[in-house]
Write an enzyme that holds these catalytic residues in place. Structure first.
Site, PDB file in Angstrom:
ATOM      1  N   GLN A  31       0.834  -1.210   0.000  1.00 31.92           N
ATOM      2  CA  GLN A  31       0.000   0.000   0.000  1.00 31.92           C
ATOM      3  C   GLN A  31       0.866   1.257   0.000  1.00 31.92           C
ATOM      4  O   GLN A  31       0.574   2.225  -0.706  1.00 31.92           O
ATOM      5  CB  GLN A  31      -0.930  -0.002   1.222  1.00 31.92           C
ATOM      6  CG  GLN A  31      -1.936  -1.146   1.209  1.00 31.92           C
ATOM      7  CD  GLN A  31      -3.055  -0.956   2.213  1.00 31.92           C
ATOM      8  OE1 GLN A  31      -3.381   0.161   2.597  1.00 31.92           O
ATOM      9  NE2 GLN A  31      -3.663  -2.054   2.629  1.00 31.92           N
ATOM     10  N   TYR A  71      -1.680   6.700   2.759  1.00 40.82           N
ATOM     11  CA  TYR A  71      -2.386   7.810   2.102  1.00 40.82           C
ATOM     12  C   TYR A  71      -2.001   9.141   2.768  1.00 40.82           C
ATOM     13  O   TYR A  71      -1.677  10.123   2.085  1.00 40.82           O
ATOM     14  CB  TYR A  71      -3.897   7.580   2.183  1.00 40.82           C
ATOM     15  CG  TYR A  71      -4.715   8.625   1.475  1.00 40.82           C
ATOM     16  CD1 TYR A  71      -4.825   8.633   0.085  1.00 40.82           C
ATOM     17  CD2 TYR A  71      -5.386   9.616   2.193  1.00 40.82           C
ATOM     18  CE1 TYR A  71      -5.578   9.592  -0.568  1.00 40.82           C
ATOM     19  CE2 TYR A  71      -6.146  10.576   1.539  1.00 40.82           C
ATOM     20  CZ  TYR A  71      -6.235  10.565   0.163  1.00 40.82           C
ATOM     21  OH  TYR A  71      -6.983  11.526  -0.487  1.00 40.82           O
ATOM     22  N   THR A  77     -17.323   9.746  -2.635  1.00 39.79           N
ATOM     23  CA  THR A  77     -16.731   9.265  -3.892  1.00 39.79           C
ATOM     24  C   THR A  77     -16.463   7.776  -3.740  1.00 39.79           C
ATOM     25  O   THR A  77     -16.609   7.221  -2.657  1.00 39.79           O
ATOM     26  CB  THR A  77     -15.385   9.967  -4.178  1.00 39.79           C
ATOM     27  OG1 THR A  77     -14.491   9.673  -3.085  1.00 39.79           O
ATOM     28  CG2 THR A  77     -15.533  11.474  -4.294  1.00 39.79           C
TER      29      THR A  77
END
Length: 276
Positions: free
Chosen positions: A105, A193, A232
């Site tokens: 990731q 992230y 989203t």
């Protein structure tokens, strides 16, 4: 060569990117390019907006592919002599319950969100026209991730003198530390992230500083922003904002009038400058 102003939104066949294109088609006095990796999806999004009476144009762009970025750069140079508005919206996030190992990731997220965005800036910032506007879509997660970094890392990421090379080294170190499973011991938060978006925000500060040093009289404004928590594919259906609401701050920054010199090099949320 066309004298028409031109705006480009990366990763804009759906979600916030599509909402930014929709708003720019209504408000920007020139050509607006919707871009996506997959031409079929991009063309479908263009058709959707045409149904609404809008006139976006399409260009393929995969920010993970340097040749794709350079093809767009050459097209913009040849057709328009440069670029007026760039919104770096393209990005990815793994779902919370994704089973991919953290190291994977970290590498995949960093490749697109930081290095892909950086490559777009490297190729397209030199062709920004005077009074150009650059908007890098970051995230409130970058602020939370920054707070969870070690004091030493926070100091580096908040530095007004950090260089792009130093930032690249830090982003690479995060990925390497994640692969060795020592990222938390090395002072990193447990969010790929979040760290990738720290990179985007700090890169924005660095690029704004370089614009001040190298192109002072050209009035180009470059900022990072947070669209908010938006419904989203990425954030899911429970998020509080519609894509249109998420587009408001990026569009506000993309359309800053030519007679203002701020905000510049800032992190902006809800159209307001926030301390980094």
């Amino acid at each position: 060569m066309s004298s028409v102003p031109v705006a480009v939104v990366t990763g804009s066949n759906k979600g916030i990117g599509l909402a930014i294109v929709r708003a720019l088609c209504k408000q920007f006095p020139g050509d607006v390019y919707l871009t996506s990796r997959d031409p079929a999806r991009g063309q479908a999004a263009v058709a959707e907006l045409q149904q609404e009476g809008l006139q976006p144009l399409f260009h393929q762009l995969d920010i993970d592919d340097l040749q794709s970025i350079r093809a767009l750069r050459d097209f913009l140079k040849d057709k328009y002599g440069g670029l007026n508005v760039l919104v770096n919206n393209a990005g990815i996030a793994f779902k919370v319950n994704d089973t991919a190992p953290f190291a994977v990731q970290a590498e995949v997220t960093m490749k697109t969100n930081f290095f892909g965005t950086r490559n777009v800036c490297t190729e397209l910032l030199p062709i920004m026209k005077p009074y150009g506007r650059v908007v890098n879509v970051s995230s409130m997660v970058s602020c939370k991730a920054l707070e969870r970094c070690s004091q030493q890392l926070q100091q580096k990421f908040r530095s007004d003198t950090i260089t792009e090379d130093e930032l690249v080294q830090l982003m690479n170190k995060f990925v390497e530390d994640a692969k060795k499973n020592i990222h938390e011991k090395e002072g990193w938060p447990n969010t790929a992230y979040g760290v990738s978006k720290i990179g985007v925000t700090v890169l924005s500060r660095i690029h704004a500083r370089l614009l001040n040093e190298q192109r002072k009289g050209e009035h180009i404004l470059l900022n990072a922003c947070c669209p908010g928590w938006v419904r989203t594919d990425m954030a899911g259906p429970k998020a509080t904002k519609s894509p249109e609401e998420g587009a408001e701050t990026p569009v506000y920054l993309a359309l800053l009038p030519s007679n203002v010199d701020a905000p510049h090099g800032q992190y902006v949320s809800e159209k307001t400058v926030h301390p980094w």
